[in-house]
Write a protein that holds these residues in place. Structure first.
Motif, PDB file in Angstrom:
ATOM      1  N   CYS A  13       0.829  -1.224   0.189  1.00 39.21           N
ATOM      2  CA  CYS A  13       0.075   0.099  -0.198  1.00 39.21           C
ATOM      3  C   CYS A  13       0.859   1.213   0.107  1.00 39.21           C
ATOM      4  N   HIS A  15       0.083   4.464   0.669  1.00 38.58           N
ATOM      5  CA  HIS A  15      -0.642   5.605   1.114  1.00 38.58           C
ATOM      6  C   HIS A  15       0.199   5.979   2.591  1.00 38.58           C
ATOM      7  N   CYS A  17       0.443   5.931   5.821  1.00 43.17           N
ATOM      8  CA  CYS A  17      -0.293   5.180   6.815  1.00 43.17           C
ATOM      9  C   CYS A  17       0.886   4.424   7.577  1.00 43.17           C
ATOM     10  N   SER A  19       0.807   1.658   8.686  1.00 39.82           N
ATOM     11  CA  SER A  19       0.877   0.229   8.309  1.00 39.82           C
ATOM     12  C   SER A  19       1.458  -0.344   7.069  1.00 39.82           C
ATOM     13  N   THR A  20       1.516   0.584   6.090  1.00 40.69           N
ATOM     14  CA  THR A  20       2.197   0.226   5.027  1.00 40.69           C
ATOM     15  C   THR A  20       2.003  -1.299   4.396  1.00 40.69           C
ATOM     16  N   CYS A  21       0.742  -1.830   4.341  1.00 40.25           N
ATOM     17  CA  CYS A  21       0.276  -3.110   4.308  1.00 40.25           C
ATOM     18  C   CYS A  21       0.821  -3.801   3.177  1.00 40.25           C
ATOM     19  N   CYS A  50      -7.343  -1.997   5.474  1.00 35.35           N
ATOM     20  CA  CYS A  50      -8.491  -1.130   5.698  1.00 35.35           C
ATOM     21  C   CYS A  50      -9.566  -1.555   4.547  1.00 35.35           C
ATOM     22  N   LYS A  52     -11.257   0.807   2.859  1.00 39.47           N
ATOM     23  CA  LYS A  52     -11.001   1.698   1.815  1.00 39.47           C
ATOM     24  C   LYS A  52     -10.013   1.550   0.690  1.00 39.47           C
ATOM     25  N   VAL A  53      -8.864   0.653   0.973  1.00 43.92           N
ATOM     26  CA  VAL A  53      -7.975   0.074   0.136  1.00 43.92           C
ATOM     27  C   VAL A  53      -8.450  -1.161  -0.474  1.00 43.92           C
ATOM     28  N   VAL A 184      -4.831   0.171  10.981  1.00 51.84           N
ATOM     29  CA  VAL A 184      -5.753  -0.832  11.397  1.00 51.84           C
ATOM     30  C   VAL A 184      -5.009  -2.124  12.040  1.00 51.84           C
ATOM     31  N   ASN A 185      -3.519  -2.367  11.495  1.00 49.52           N
ATOM     32  CA  ASN A 185      -3.037  -3.428  12.043  1.00 49.52           C
ATOM     33  C   ASN A 185      -2.674  -3.380  13.423  1.00 49.52           C
TER      34      ASN A 185
HETATM   35  S1  SF4 Z   1      -4.431   0.086   6.663  1.00 52.65           S
HETATM   36 FE1  SF4 Z   1      -5.181   0.769   4.486  1.00 52.65          FE
HETATM   37  S2  SF4 Z   1      -4.101   2.797   4.169  1.00 52.65           S
HETATM   38 FE2  SF4 Z   1      -2.815   1.759   5.769  1.00 52.65          FE
HETATM   39  S3  SF4 Z   1      -1.221   0.728   4.916  1.00 52.65           S
HETATM   40 FE3  SF4 Z   1      -2.940  -0.665   5.322  1.00 52.65          FE
HETATM   41  S4  SF4 Z   1      -4.236  -0.796   3.284  1.00 52.65           S
HETATM   42 FE4  SF4 Z   1      -3.070   1.025   3.224  1.00 52.65          FE
END
Ligand code: SF4
Ligand SMILES: Nc1nc2c(c(=O)[nH]1)N[C@H]1C(S)=C(S)[C@@H](COP(=O)(O)OP(=O)(O)OC[C@H]3O[C@@H](n4cnc5c(=O)[nH]c(N)nc54)[C@H](O)[C@@H]3O)O[C@H]1N2
Ligand SMILES: Nc1nc2c(c(=O)[nH]1)N[C@H]1C(S)=C(S)[C@@H](COP(=O)(O)OP(=O)(O)OC[C@H]3O[C@@H](n4cnc5c(=O)[nH]c(N)nc54)[C@H](O)[C@@H]3O)O[C@H]1N2
Ligand SMILES: [Mo]
Length: 701
Positions: A13, A15, A17, A19-21, A50, A52-53, A184-185
């Motif tokens: 990801c 964005h 954030c 978390s950088t998923c 999340c 939205k992604v 979220v993680n």
């Molecule tokens: S929580 Fe959502 S916005 Fe944040 S890194 Fe993970 S996918 Fe991306």
């Protein structure tokens, strides 16, 4: 024979954030992208991303995506453009940049960027052009300064215990962050600890967030009072024998002075400042003192105040008093920025960087474009800008000034964007940008410890180009100094950086997808000493000289000399007064990411409309009913939105979630009309959650 498109591939990801998923990208049979999922075998993402992604296809295939370069034909800001070729657009940009340079010097051109993508190649290549030309530098002040400065003042290094250790904790203190919405993680691992070990979750915020709703204990404090809470907790720890005196002696700078200083920072004292009941502070302190495996997860939110650095340092100090740093599943984590040690010469051309070139504060963009001499640091006016990965007309403070600045007829603005944002509407040239699934990049996690590859998954539509294309093409046209980075594509950049940082090759990363760079336990928990030269945690930072990851060149900012020497409440916030009886916190919305996703239909639906949340009894005093149309303002400006009555908000506090598009508000004035840009002591930053306002019902509404 035609080959079948793959069913899925991997990515990361992009964005902004923590978390950088790690992502799994799923395709439909025709090769279009259907859905994104969290990679199950990445130990931090653990299969969760999340919402939205997950529905990224909506943003990728959005009907309003920018597809063609455009030139302004209407008045500035009017939003009327005509199509133009890439070649003609790039030639015109070069002509204007060269003309500004000839008349006003190279510093009159300001490449302006931030973190719309966190990809190291696509985000940071703008520095290569900047340094190769001697264009104005940028001081990044939107986001991290207060948090990083406060944490590093204590630990000496921007890194901490393995974020996955949260799952091994008996108690997790989530302080000033709303991870259900913003990362979220954190919740994945905190909930795992609760399920497996019965861990307790304590949340400190200024209203009852979705995260606090999941907590065992929620502490709602008035904004900007976290240091008082932290001091009272430490007072009780010392008073009741929960301070780890051996640890303090061995690992900290001045425990006896701290203890003496905290003698009168009692729960009753903190209760008056924070708005909490004293017995709740006692309870929190008792739990923190009696559970060895306590993991403090310190966020950004509580640092976006004029005393935010002091707040972060004070909260971080608690872990040094209990000595929970020695425990697996214990310690205080904020961000892992220091662990990566990447060689970015090819991307950024740091070797061409001239430290005498001014570094303009991105948060002061309104003042800078209005010709404010102090903000211009004594240099020439800004005459031309190239903007990538940021939407300052929405996200920057002092929005009225920002708009006025961008409306200047003598300013030439280029905006490279995925959508026609508020900032793009102000541009002279708009260039269409690829989205992350359409280009190659590499990402590092702030909230974890992985370096992840995000390879191109699909071809972009005809038109949009990636950021490095724009950088390299402009460089070619403006007589820039030569640098080999201008001749490399994104994949070559990734390969070069990996090889020259000692992390293998691109080919290897394509197989492994990510690299786990977690330092060993003793290093991460500072058992061999903290990051300062004396190896100790500093309760008494040298604020004028403490090592700050963001320290710009030159002197500290603002009233730094009156910062408290030891953790303490510091009354530097924008206090409420008779004219401005409320303090506004502009917290993020769950379905937006800064201003990104505020263009997607599902995110807008989920968020509803721009609102201000106030306590029912405070609303009643002002004659404000649920859903009423209200104005909210201060000397910076006025916005119009709708009221919602929410009981669990700190007294005297109002909340407005999310960076809605400016035009979702009446008059097109977004929430940052109200926020201030004055740099926070000691090393700058914007105090987005520290704004005094009045609120009034709109008569006849
Ligand atoms: S929580 Fe959502 S916005 Fe944040 S890194 Fe993970 S996918 Fe991306
Ligand atoms: N959904 C979503 N996710 C995001 C973002 C987004 O806009 N939306 N933004 C991304 C970015 S750029 C960043 S930097 C991170 C930031 O993520 P966080 O670290 O979570 O920081 P903030 O989002 O600024 O604010 C978090 C919480 O701090 C609270 N807060 C504000 N002032 C105070 C205070 O004085 N004391 C205390 N105790 N709490 C306070 C707010 O009410 C809010 O609930 O999130 C990223 N993730
Ligand atoms: N009131 C208030 N204001 C805030 C905050 C707050 O909490 N409250 N939070 C602040 C914080 S923490 C931050 S970090 C800033 C963030 O501010 P920004 O960095 O401006 O945030 P974004 O909206 O995430 O991204 C900006 C733009 O980047 C574009 N973009 C994404 N990828 C690419 C790409 O590959 N190429 C190009 N050319 N463009 C791309 C997106 O389309 C988006 O319009 O906002 C700050 N503003
Ligand atoms: Mo941020």
């Amino acid at each position: 024979m035609t080959s079948q498109p793959p069913k899925s591939t991997f990515s990361a990801c992009p964005h902004d954030c923590p978390s950088t998923c790690a992502l799994e990208v799923q395709f439909d049979a025709d090769g279009t992208i259907r859905r994104l999922k969290g990679a199950r075998d990445n130990a931090y993402t653990a299969g969760v991303i999340c919402a939205k992604v997950a529905r990224y296809a909506e943003r990728l295939y959005h009907p309003e995506r920018l597809l063609k370069p455009m030139r302004r034909v209407g008045a500035k800001g009017e939003g009327r453009f005509e199509e133009i070729s890439w070649e003609a657009a790039l030639d015109l940009i070069a002509e204007k940049f060269l003309a500004a340079e000839a008349e006003f010097g190279a510093e009159s051109i300001w490449p302006y960027h931030y973190a719309g993508t966190m990809g190291l190649v696509q985000r940071d290549s703008i520095h290569r052009l900047r340094h190769a030309k001697g264009y104005s530098r940028q001081f990044d002040s939107f986001c991290t300064n207060m948090a990083w400065t406060g944490y590093v003042a204590g630990t000496g290094r921007l890194a901490g215990p393995d974020p996955r250790e949260m799952a091994l904790s008996d108690q997790i203190v989530i302080w000033g962050t709303n991870p259900v919405a913003t990362q979220v993680n954190v919740m994945t691992h905190a909930i795992a600890a609760r399920k497996k070990r019965g861990a307790r979750i304590i949340v400190v915020d200024v209203y009852e967030t979705e995260t606090m709703k999941q907590a065992d204990i929620g502490l709602v404090v008035k904004p900007g009072t976290d240091a008082a809470l932290a001091c009272a907790i430490m007072h009780v720890l010392f008073r009741d024998g929960h301070a780890d005196r051996d640890y303090l002696e061995r690992y900290t700078d001045c425990p006896a002075e701290l203890e003496a200083h905290l003698k009168d920072r009692t729960p009753a004292w903190a209760a008056r400042i924070t708005g909490l009941d004293a017995h709740r502070i006692e309870e929190a302190a008792r739990l923190i003192g009696s559970v060895r495996k306590t993991y403090f997860r310190l966020g950004y939110g509580f640092t976006r105040s004029r005393n935010g650095v002091v707040g972060m340092h004070a909260a971080c100090s608690i872990a040094a008093v209990t000595g929970c740093w020695t425990q697996e599943g214990g310690g205080a984590f904020h961000n892992n920025g220091a662990i990566y040690e990447l060689n970015k010469e090819m991307i950024e051309a740091g070797s061409l960087r001239d430290p005498s070139v001014r570094a303009l504060d991105q948060s002061l963009v309104g003042r800078i474009l209005s010709g404010d001499k102090a903000a211009l640091l004594g240099g020439p006016p800004v005459k031309a800008m190239l903007i990538q990965n940021t939407n300052p007309v929405s996200v920057a403070p002092e929005q009225d000034r920002v708009k006025k600045g961008f409306l200047r007829e003598d300013l030439f603005t280029v905006v490279h964007e995925q959508f026609l944002t508020e900032t793009a509407r102000m541009a002279d040239i708009v260039l269409p940008a690829t989205q992350f699934l359409e280009h190659d990049d590499i990402y590092k996690g702030g909230g974890h410890q992985y370096l992840l590859l995000g390879p191109k998954a699909v071809d972009p539509p005809a038109g949009p180009k990636e950021n490095i294309f724009v950088i390299n093409e402009i460089a070619r046209r403006v007589d820039s100094k030569s640098h080999p980075g201008f001749d490399l594509g994104a994949r070559d950049h990734i390969d070069w950086m990996l090889k020259n940082s000692g992390y293998g090759t691109l080919a290897e990363l394509e197989v492994s997808r990510w690299i786990d760079l977690q330092p060993d336990f003793e290093t991460a928990h500072y058992l061999k000493g903290f990051g300062h030269a004396d190896g100790r945690f500093h309760f008494r930072p040298d604020w004028g000289r403490s090592p700050s990851p963001n320290k710009p060149d030159g002197d500290p900012f603002g009233p730094w000399q009156s910062m408290p020497e030891l953790p303490d409440q510091w009354d530097s916030i924008e206090a409420a007064d008779d004219r401005h009886p409320f303090r506004l916190v502009t917290a993020p919305a769950r379905s937006f990411l800064n201003s990104s996703f505020n263009e997607t239909e599902t995110s807008r639906k989920k968020e509803g409309r721009p609102e201000v949340w106030l306590r029912p009894e405070e609303a009643a005093r002002l004659g404000i009913a649920e859903g009423a149309r209200v104005r909210m303002g201060n000397d910076r400006g006025v916005v119009t939105l709708h009221a919602r009555l929410v009981a669990a908000v700190a007294p005297g506090t109002v909340i407005s979630e999310g960076l809605w598009p400016n035009d979702a508000f009446e008059d097109g004035r977004g929430i940052n009309t109200l926020t201030g840009a004055d740099p926070v002591a000691p090393y700058g930053g914007a105090a987005y959650h520290d704004t005094a306002v009045w609120v009034r019902v709109v008569q006849g509404a």
